[in-house]
Design a protein around this motif. Structure first.
Motif, PDB file in Angstrom:
ATOM      1  N   GLU A 289      -6.306 -13.364  10.927  1.00 58.05           N
ATOM      2  CA  GLU A 289      -5.486 -12.968   9.772  1.00 58.05           C
ATOM      3  C   GLU A 289      -6.168 -11.848   8.983  1.00 58.05           C
ATOM      4  O   GLU A 289      -5.504 -10.942   8.461  1.00 58.05           O
ATOM      5  CB  GLU A 289      -5.232 -14.176   8.863  1.00 58.05           C
ATOM      6  CG  GLU A 289      -4.215 -13.867   7.773  1.00 58.05           C
ATOM      7  CD  GLU A 289      -4.190 -14.893   6.644  1.00 58.05           C
ATOM      8  OE1 GLU A 289      -4.623 -16.040   6.846  1.00 58.05           O
ATOM      9  OE2 GLU A 289      -3.753 -14.523   5.546  1.00 58.05           O
TER      10      GLU A 289
ATOM     11  N   TYR B 280       0.828  -1.208   0.000  1.00 56.18           N
ATOM     12  CA  TYR B 280       0.000   0.000   0.000  1.00 56.18           C
ATOM     13  C   TYR B 280       0.867   1.265   0.000  1.00 56.18           C
ATOM     14  O   TYR B 280       0.455   2.297  -0.525  1.00 56.18           O
ATOM     15  CB  TYR B 280      -0.961   0.023   1.192  1.00 56.18           C
ATOM     16  CG  TYR B 280      -2.291  -0.658   0.926  1.00 56.18           C
ATOM     17  CD1 TYR B 280      -3.366   0.043   0.396  1.00 56.18           C
ATOM     18  CD2 TYR B 280      -2.461  -2.010   1.199  1.00 56.18           C
ATOM     19  CE1 TYR B 280      -4.572  -0.583   0.147  1.00 56.18           C
ATOM     20  CE2 TYR B 280      -3.665  -2.654   0.952  1.00 56.18           C
ATOM     21  CZ  TYR B 280      -4.722  -1.927   0.429  1.00 56.18           C
ATOM     22  OH  TYR B 280      -5.921  -2.551   0.181  1.00 56.18           O
TER      23      TYR B 280
ATOM     24  N   ARG C 201     -10.624  -0.596   0.434  1.00 57.58           N
ATOM     25  CA  ARG C 201      -9.204  -0.229   0.361  1.00 57.58           C
ATOM     26  C   ARG C 201      -8.584  -0.679  -0.969  1.00 57.58           C
ATOM     27  O   ARG C 201      -7.764   0.027  -1.537  1.00 57.58           O
ATOM     28  CB  ARG C 201      -8.426  -0.859   1.534  1.00 57.58           C
ATOM     29  CG  ARG C 201      -8.800  -0.330   2.905  1.00 57.58           C
ATOM     30  CD  ARG C 201      -8.544   1.165   3.065  1.00 57.58           C
ATOM     31  NE  ARG C 201      -7.160   1.491   2.833  1.00 57.58           N
ATOM     32  CZ  ARG C 201      -6.747   2.441   1.976  1.00 57.58           C
ATOM     33  NH1 ARG C 201      -7.609   3.138   1.281  1.00 57.58           N
ATOM     34  NH2 ARG C 201      -5.461   2.685   1.828  1.00 57.58           N
ATOM     35  N   MET C 202      -8.997  -1.857  -1.441  1.00 56.38           N
ATOM     36  CA  MET C 202      -8.453  -2.359  -2.707  1.00 56.38           C
ATOM     37  C   MET C 202      -8.827  -1.457  -3.880  1.00 56.38           C
ATOM     38  O   MET C 202      -8.175  -1.475  -4.913  1.00 56.38           O
ATOM     39  CB  MET C 202      -8.951  -3.785  -2.967  1.00 56.38           C
ATOM     40  CG  MET C 202      -8.267  -4.819  -2.089  1.00 56.38           C
ATOM     41  SD  MET C 202      -8.930  -6.469  -2.381  1.00 56.38           S
ATOM     42  CE  MET C 202      -8.252  -6.836  -3.991  1.00 56.38           C
ATOM     43  N   GLU C 203      -9.914  -0.704  -3.710  1.00 57.53           N
ATOM     44  CA  GLU C 203     -10.353   0.213  -4.768  1.00 57.53           C
ATOM     45  C   GLU C 203      -9.855   1.636  -4.542  1.00 57.53           C
ATOM     46  O   GLU C 203     -10.254   2.561  -5.252  1.00 57.53           O
ATOM     47  CB  GLU C 203     -11.891   0.223  -4.847  1.00 57.53           C
ATOM     48  CG  GLU C 203     -12.503  -1.090  -5.290  1.00 57.53           C
ATOM     49  CD  GLU C 203     -12.057  -1.497  -6.699  1.00 57.53           C
ATOM     50  OE1 GLU C 203     -12.033  -0.640  -7.596  1.00 57.53           O
ATOM     51  OE2 GLU C 203     -11.712  -2.677  -6.887  1.00 57.53           O
ATOM     52  N   GLY C 204      -9.040   1.826  -3.510  1.00 59.69           N
ATOM     53  CA  GLY C 204      -8.544   3.167  -3.237  1.00 59.69           C
ATOM     54  C   GLY C 204      -9.516   4.009  -2.433  1.00 59.69           C
ATOM     55  O   GLY C 204      -9.410   5.231  -2.397  1.00 59.69           O
TER      56      GLY C 204
ATOM     57  N   ILE D 262     -11.629 -20.917  -0.946  1.00 57.04           N
ATOM     58  CA  ILE D 262     -11.666 -19.715  -1.798  1.00 57.04           C
ATOM     59  C   ILE D 262     -10.676 -18.657  -1.306  1.00 57.04           C
ATOM     60  O   ILE D 262     -10.809 -17.483  -1.618  1.00 57.04           O
ATOM     61  CB  ILE D 262     -13.089 -19.124  -1.903  1.00 57.04           C
ATOM     62  CG1 ILE D 262     -13.633 -18.730  -0.516  1.00 57.04           C
ATOM     63  CG2 ILE D 262     -14.032 -20.078  -2.590  1.00 57.04           C
ATOM     64  CD1 ILE D 262     -14.853 -17.833  -0.589  1.00 57.04           C
ATOM     65  N   ASP D 263      -9.696 -19.103  -0.517  1.00 57.76           N
ATOM     66  CA  ASP D 263      -8.598 -18.226  -0.093  1.00 57.76           C
ATOM     67  C   ASP D 263      -9.059 -17.125   0.853  1.00 57.76           C
ATOM     68  O   ASP D 263      -8.527 -16.020   0.858  1.00 57.76           O
ATOM     69  CB  ASP D 263      -7.905 -17.611  -1.320  1.00 57.76           C
ATOM     70  CG  ASP D 263      -6.490 -17.146  -0.999  1.00 57.76           C
ATOM     71  OD1 ASP D 263      -5.875 -17.750  -0.103  1.00 57.76           O
ATOM     72  OD2 ASP D 263      -6.020 -16.185  -1.616  1.00 57.76           O
ATOM     73  N   MET D 264     -10.071 -17.434   1.672  1.00 61.15           N
ATOM     74  CA  MET D 264     -10.560 -16.473   2.659  1.00 61.15           C
ATOM     75  C   MET D 264      -9.782 -16.679   3.958  1.00 61.15           C
ATOM     76  O   MET D 264      -9.734 -17.778   4.484  1.00 61.15           O
ATOM     77  CB  MET D 264     -12.053 -16.735   2.884  1.00 61.15           C
ATOM     78  CG  MET D 264     -12.734 -15.710   3.735  1.00 61.15           C
ATOM     79  SD  MET D 264     -13.220 -14.287   2.772  1.00 61.15           S
ATOM     80  CE  MET D 264     -14.971 -14.554   2.691  1.00 61.15           C
ATOM     81  N   PRO D 265      -9.150 -15.626   4.486  1.00 59.35           N
ATOM     82  CA  PRO D 265      -8.379 -15.783   5.721  1.00 59.35           C
ATOM     83  C   PRO D 265      -9.285 -15.990   6.947  1.00 59.35           C
ATOM     84  O   PRO D 265     -10.475 -15.677   6.893  1.00 59.35           O
ATOM     85  CB  PRO D 265      -7.644 -14.448   5.835  1.00 59.35           C
ATOM     86  CG  PRO D 265      -8.415 -13.492   5.010  1.00 59.35           C
ATOM     87  CD  PRO D 265      -9.128 -14.271   3.947  1.00 59.35           C
TER      88      PRO D 265
ATOM     89  N   ASN E 292     -12.151  -4.306   3.324  1.00 61.74           N
ATOM     90  CA  ASN E 292     -10.954  -4.605   2.545  1.00 61.74           C
ATOM     91  C   ASN E 292     -11.158  -4.269   1.073  1.00 61.74           C
ATOM     92  O   ASN E 292     -10.267  -3.705   0.423  1.00 61.74           O
ATOM     93  CB  ASN E 292     -10.607  -6.089   2.708  1.00 61.74           C
ATOM     94  CG  ASN E 292      -9.383  -6.477   1.925  1.00 61.74           C
ATOM     95  OD1 ASN E 292      -8.310  -5.944   2.134  1.00 61.74           O
ATOM     96  ND2 ASN E 292      -9.544  -7.376   0.974  1.00 61.74           N
TER      97      ASN E 292
ATOM     98  N   ILE F   3      -4.783  -8.203   7.889  1.00 63.07           N
ATOM     99  CA  ILE F   3      -4.824  -7.666   6.522  1.00 63.07           C
ATOM    100  C   ILE F   3      -5.471  -6.278   6.528  1.00 63.07           C
ATOM    101  O   ILE F   3      -4.983  -5.340   5.894  1.00 63.07           O
ATOM    102  CB  ILE F   3      -5.602  -8.624   5.578  1.00 63.07           C
ATOM    103  CG1 ILE F   3      -4.800  -9.918   5.378  1.00 63.07           C
ATOM    104  CG2 ILE F   3      -5.908  -7.961   4.236  1.00 63.07           C
ATOM    105  CD1 ILE F   3      -5.520 -10.992   4.582  1.00 63.07           C
TER     106      ILE F   3
ATOM    107  N   ALA G  93      -3.105  -3.673   8.072  1.00 58.89           N
ATOM    108  CA  ALA G  93      -1.985  -3.414   7.148  1.00 58.89           C
ATOM    109  C   ALA G  93      -2.441  -2.607   5.940  1.00 58.89           C
ATOM    110  O   ALA G  93      -1.661  -1.871   5.335  1.00 58.89           O
ATOM    111  CB  ALA G  93      -1.361  -4.729   6.695  1.00 58.89           C
ATOM    112  N   SER G  94      -3.717  -2.740   5.605  1.00 59.48           N
ATOM    113  CA  SER G  94      -4.262  -2.027   4.447  1.00 59.48           C
ATOM    114  C   SER G  94      -4.712  -0.617   4.791  1.00 59.48           C
ATOM    115  O   SER G  94      -5.186   0.112   3.917  1.00 59.48           O
ATOM    116  CB  SER G  94      -5.454  -2.795   3.861  1.00 59.48           C
ATOM    117  OG  SER G  94      -5.097  -4.115   3.559  1.00 59.48           O
TER     118      SER G  94
ATOM    119  N   ALA H 149      -5.538   1.909  -4.625  1.00 60.25           N
ATOM    120  CA  ALA H 149      -5.918   0.647  -5.265  1.00 60.25           C
ATOM    121  C   ALA H 149      -4.683  -0.135  -5.729  1.00 60.25           C
ATOM    122  O   ALA H 149      -4.468  -0.330  -6.930  1.00 60.25           O
ATOM    123  CB  ALA H 149      -6.878   0.895  -6.421  1.00 60.25           C
TER     124      ALA H 149
END
Lengths: 102, 160
Positions: free
Chosen positions: B104, A78, B34-37, B97-100, B31, B108, B111-112, A84
């Protein structure tokens, strides 16, 4: 659609992601990073190398995988790509937009 | 919708429940923002506090009673062990499906850059102390403080 960038013509989709990774080179990556307001450093390129390597192995990317990559942790990811990060880094890397929700 | 052409700038997510499906929904939304800004802050109130309580966050369940989506008779859902069974099945699917897991996922989120706030009123009600909470929790605040943090154009609030 065609896009002219760094003296090359590349094919991108409507969101600006390269549709043919073989057209990518570092000059194009640098030009795409400028469009995303990012100044690339060796750390940025290490992350881009990792994303491209995973793409070549057909491994779908997620924030969780980035965190477990041993290349970069989520906090630094980040910091390197503040807005993003996964989408921005994928665009610079010339790989498709990640489809992950996590 | 004139502000930033309706663009979402910040998500303020209030979690009031501790069933695993609700907790995951809130976490994925934060989350995903955050991934989209998009900025994201979470407010944990009432039973939602269990999702950030160190002694409880690893032991959250899904509800087998009063949950029509389980498609099992209510009486069976109430039998001993049913919640554990259903929860274990769900956790297996989530790993696939890789879900923590919850802890955890909190790592994430922090940290994000997601802010985690605990509701003061609910903390008092349950006799919880700040040191009972996950170490990434930013602070214990009032609902008024939380509204203050949501100030600005492009902020959206979500109650789960």
């Amino acid at each position: 659609m065609n896009k002219i960038i760094a003296d090359s013509t590349i094919q991108v989709n409507e969101e600006g992601y390269l549709t043919d990774f073989s057209q990518w080179n570092q000059a194009i990556g640098t030009a795409l990073s400028t469009e995303a307001n990012i100044v690339m450093t060796p750390r940025h390129w290490e992350v881009i190398d990792y994303l491209q390597a995973e793409f070549k192995k057909d491994i779908p990317l997620s924030i969780r995988k980035i965190g477990k990559s041993n290349v970069v942790d989520i906090k630094e990811f980040y910091a390197l790509f503040p807005v993003a990060p996964l989408k921005t880094a994928s665009k610079i890397a010339g790989i498709p937009k990640p489809a992950s929700c996590i | 919708m004139n502000e930033f052409h309706g663009e979402i700038r910040k998500m303020m997510i209030i979690l009031s429940k501790a069933t695993l499906d609700n907790v995951y929904a809130a976490f994925v939304l934060a989350n995903g923002a955050r991934m989209e800004g998009i900025e994201a802050e979470m407010f944990f109130t009432f039973f939602g506090l269990e999702a950030i309580h160190k002694g409880k966050l690893e032991h959250l369940h899904i509800a087998t009673v009063g949950n029509p989506a389980m498609h099992i008779p209510t009486l069976l859902g109430g039998l001993p062990g049913m919640e554990t069974l259903a929860t274990n099945m769900m956790k297996k699917e989530m790993e696939r499906i890789d879900m923590p897991d919850v802890h955890e996922f909190l790592d994430i989120l922090t940290a994000s850059g997601v802010k985690l706030w605990a509701c003061k009123l609910a903390m008092d009600m349950f006799h919880y102390k700040k040191e009972d909470l996950y170490e990434g929790v930013d602070d214990v605040i009032t609902v008024g403080d939380f509204y203050k943090k949501g100030e600005g154009l492009g902020t959206h609030m979500l109650f789960i």
